[in-house]
Design a protein around this motif. Sequence first.
Motif, PDB file in Angstrom:
ATOM      1  N   HIS A 113       0.837  -1.195   0.000  1.00 44.12           N
ATOM      2  CA  HIS A 113       0.000   0.000   0.000  1.00 44.12           C
ATOM      3  C   HIS A 113       0.879   1.255   0.000  1.00 44.12           C
ATOM      4  CE1 HIS A 113      -3.128   2.843   0.746  1.00 44.12           C
ATOM      5  NE2 HIS A 113      -4.054   1.916   0.866  1.00 44.12           N
ATOM      6  N   ASN A 114       0.791   1.968  -1.109  1.00 47.09           N
ATOM      7  CA  ASN A 114       1.644   3.122  -1.358  1.00 47.09           C
ATOM      8  C   ASN A 114       1.531   4.193  -0.265  1.00 47.09           C
ATOM      9  OD1 ASN A 114       2.897   5.381  -2.481  1.00 47.09           O
ATOM     10  ND2 ASN A 114       2.167   4.964  -4.541  1.00 47.09           N
ATOM     11  N   MET A 115       0.335   4.747  -0.094  1.00 49.59           N
ATOM     12  CA  MET A 115       0.172   5.878   0.821  1.00 49.59           C
ATOM     13  C   MET A 115       0.269   5.485   2.301  1.00 49.59           C
ATOM     14  SD  MET A 115       0.024   8.760  -0.709  1.00 49.59           S
ATOM     15  CE  MET A 115       1.148   8.294  -2.002  1.00 49.59           C
ATOM     16  N   TRP A 116       0.259   4.196   2.578  1.00 48.04           N
ATOM     17  CA  TRP A 116       0.477   3.737   3.942  1.00 48.04           C
ATOM     18  C   TRP A 116       1.912   3.238   4.111  1.00 48.04           C
ATOM     19  CZ3 TRP A 116      -2.158   4.317   8.407  1.00 48.04           C
ATOM     20  CH2 TRP A 116      -3.484   4.766   8.316  1.00 48.04           C
ATOM     21  N   ASP A 134       7.827   5.481  12.859  1.00 50.73           N
ATOM     22  CA  ASP A 134       8.116   4.230  13.566  1.00 50.73           C
ATOM     23  C   ASP A 134       8.865   3.320  12.591  1.00 50.73           C
ATOM     24  OD1 ASP A 134       8.234   1.878  14.908  1.00 50.73           O
ATOM     25  OD2 ASP A 134       6.066   1.485  14.882  1.00 50.73           O
ATOM     26  N   PRO A 135      10.161   3.135  12.802  1.00 43.05           N
ATOM     27  CA  PRO A 135      10.952   2.341  11.845  1.00 43.05           C
ATOM     28  C   PRO A 135      10.420   0.914  11.707  1.00 43.05           C
ATOM     29  CG  PRO A 135      12.384   3.393  13.476  1.00 43.05           C
ATOM     30  CD  PRO A 135      10.990   3.600  13.945  1.00 43.05           C
ATOM     31  N   ALA A 136       9.797   0.404  12.758  1.00 41.46           N
ATOM     32  CA  ALA A 136       9.277  -0.972  12.701  1.00 41.46           C
ATOM     33  C   ALA A 136       8.155  -1.090  11.658  1.00 41.46           C
ATOM     34  CB  ALA A 136       8.766  -1.398  14.066  1.00 41.46           C
ATOM     35  N   GLY A 137       7.555   0.050  11.294  1.00 38.23           N
ATOM     36  CA  GLY A 137       6.464   0.015  10.321  1.00 38.23           C
ATOM     37  C   GLY A 137       6.943   0.002   8.875  1.00 38.23           C
ATOM     38  N   VAL A 138       8.246   0.137   8.677  1.00 34.76           N
ATOM     39  CA  VAL A 138       8.769   0.170   7.301  1.00 34.76           C
ATOM     40  C   VAL A 138       9.090  -1.256   6.852  1.00 34.76           C
ATOM     41  CG1 VAL A 138      10.598   1.040   5.794  1.00 34.76           C
ATOM     42  CG2 VAL A 138       9.586   2.526   7.522  1.00 34.76           C
ATOM     43  N   GLU A 139       8.211  -1.815   6.045  1.00 30.58           N
ATOM     44  CA  GLU A 139       8.349  -3.222   5.632  1.00 30.58           C
ATOM     45  C   GLU A 139       8.995  -3.374   4.262  1.00 30.58           C
ATOM     46  OE1 GLU A 139       4.704  -5.774   6.719  1.00 30.58           O
ATOM     47  OE2 GLU A 139       3.908  -3.741   6.589  1.00 30.58           O
ATOM     48  N   THR A 140       8.900  -2.322   3.432  1.00 28.06           N
ATOM     49  CA  THR A 140       9.408  -2.473   2.054  1.00 28.06           C
ATOM     50  C   THR A 140      10.280  -1.278   1.667  1.00 28.06           C
ATOM     51  OG1 THR A 140       7.298  -1.647   1.159  1.00 28.06           O
ATOM     52  CG2 THR A 140       7.546  -4.037   1.364  1.00 28.06           C
ATOM     53  N   ASN A 141       9.966  -0.587   0.564  1.00 34.18           N
ATOM     54  CA  ASN A 141      10.881   0.460   0.079  1.00 34.18           C
ATOM     55  C   ASN A 141      10.310   1.873   0.195  1.00 34.18           C
ATOM     56  OD1 ASN A 141       8.952   0.180  -1.991  1.00 34.18           O
ATOM     57  ND2 ASN A 141      10.414   0.750  -3.579  1.00 34.18           N
ATOM     58  N   ILE A 142       9.239   2.034   0.979  1.00 38.16           N
ATOM     59  CA  ILE A 142       8.637   3.365   1.102  1.00 38.16           C
ATOM     60  C   ILE A 142       8.731   3.847   2.550  1.00 38.16           C
ATOM     61  CG2 ILE A 142       6.533   4.724   0.792  1.00 38.16           C
ATOM     62  CD1 ILE A 142       5.680   2.787  -1.394  1.00 38.16           C
ATOM     63  N   VAL A 143       9.218   5.068   2.706  1.00 40.63           N
ATOM     64  CA  VAL A 143       9.390   5.651   4.046  1.00 40.63           C
ATOM     65  C   VAL A 143       8.575   6.938   4.098  1.00 40.63           C
ATOM     66  CG1 VAL A 143      11.085   6.519   5.710  1.00 40.63           C
ATOM     67  CG2 VAL A 143      11.751   4.735   4.072  1.00 40.63           C
ATOM     68  N   ILE A 144       7.526   6.951   4.911  1.00 48.17           N
ATOM     69  CA  ILE A 144       6.718   8.170   5.053  1.00 48.17           C
ATOM     70  C   ILE A 144       6.875   8.667   6.489  1.00 48.17           C
ATOM     71  CG2 ILE A 144       4.377   9.124   5.033  1.00 48.17           C
ATOM     72  CD1 ILE A 144       3.693   7.209   2.763  1.00 48.17           C
ATOM     73  N   PHE A 145       7.284   9.914   6.641  1.00 51.64           N
ATOM     74  CA  PHE A 145       7.494  10.444   7.991  1.00 51.64           C
ATOM     75  C   PHE A 145       6.801  11.780   8.185  1.00 51.64           C
ATOM     76  CE2 PHE A 145      10.914  13.303   6.563  1.00 51.64           C
ATOM     77  CZ  PHE A 145      11.405  12.634   5.454  1.00 51.64           C
ATOM     78  N   ASP A 146       6.380  12.000   9.437  1.00 49.55           N
ATOM     79  CA  ASP A 146       5.666  13.220   9.786  1.00 49.55           C
ATOM     80  C   ASP A 146       6.672  14.313  10.137  1.00 49.55           C
ATOM     81  OD1 ASP A 146       2.683  14.114  10.816  1.00 49.55           O
ATOM     82  OD2 ASP A 146       4.307  15.099  11.920  1.00 49.55           O
TER      83      ASP A 146
END
Length: 357
Positions: free
Chosen positions: A146-149, A282-294
């Motif tokens: 899921h891109n936006m997530w 939360d780095p634990a939420g990064v499962e693949t190649n997309i990093v979204i940060f606030d």
Amino acid sequence: MPDPHPAGYIDLRSDTVTKPDQKMRAAMASAEVGDDVYGEDPTVNRLEQRAAEIFGKEAALFVPTGTMGNTIAIKMHTRHGEEVICEARSHLVDWELSMLAWFSGCLARTISADRGILTWKQIVGVIRTKGPHNAPTTLISLENTHNMWGGSVYPLAVIDEICARSHERGIKVHIDGARIFNASVALDVPVSRIARDADSVMFCLSKALGAPAGSLVVGTSEAIAEGRLYRKRLGGGMRQAGVLAAAGLIALEESPAGLPRDHENARFLALRLSELPGIEIDPAGVETNIVIFDISQTGLSPREFSHELKSRGVLANGVGATSIRMVTHRDVTRAQCERAVAAVTELCTRVPATAAV
Ligand SMILES: *Cc1c(COP(=O)(O)O)cnc(C)c1O
């Protein structure tokens, strides 16, 4: 070899920015071609056959873009006036110019789901059956990753349950698998296992797999034969498309092996960014190649943040009101990720002074 980073920018805007490598360019130059609208392009035919085999489906269709692939898949499973269930921030809803409505005449029945992962329990609550007041639900679309997530991945059991329960009710399941190979790497299972019970899958060659253009839709022979007609209607009959399919074949066969490195780079970015003042992730939420940060605590808007990053040689775009997205891919090295972190560090540690003015 042309410089993959013109003007020296580190480009983390998307994995769509990847450029064909030397091997792809050589394959394109020597590709055997024919008229694909007549079904006579041997390279396109080989690509479609390999895609079907790799996904464990009967047939595949080569299309110019992922958006066209999703559009065709939805059209082949639905009729005008029906409902399609999908996650509220899915690409289908947010980034495809309402093609679901425009071309297929369907209504998107959206559900907001944690990490973008729909569950059967949520879906069953909004399924509608044909009646004097309701249009029927005939399709469920799952975006994986899921891109936006932030590139989240569907657990296999969740997909399996959705497919089994949907099929009992005569409802089809499509996977928007633009990045399904990233999901496959994260789960350490072949894409055919993820796609096992789905009626169709769309996946992109043009993203992390590194091809210059092209996506595929896989499914039953019957559905794909119908999809071929929709592709022509949409203007996607590409004639000597073998020049693109030649790069696509290399992307399909060889690029998945490189994806673990992209995922490690994304985890590296997430971990380092999480330590910076003003950045929340939360780095634990990064499962693949997309990093979204606030970035709300930095006092900068995503536009300002992007602009400041760009002046430090790093390209990354805002997503939503307070977030920035960084996508790792085959044209970004660990050293460049380190430089990107350094640029964000510089930005975050000097912002308080400016923000106070
Ligand atoms: C990129 C993407 C698509 C298709 O995009 P195109 O730019 O049309 O190739 C579809 N779904 C998802 C989730 C995507 O990220």
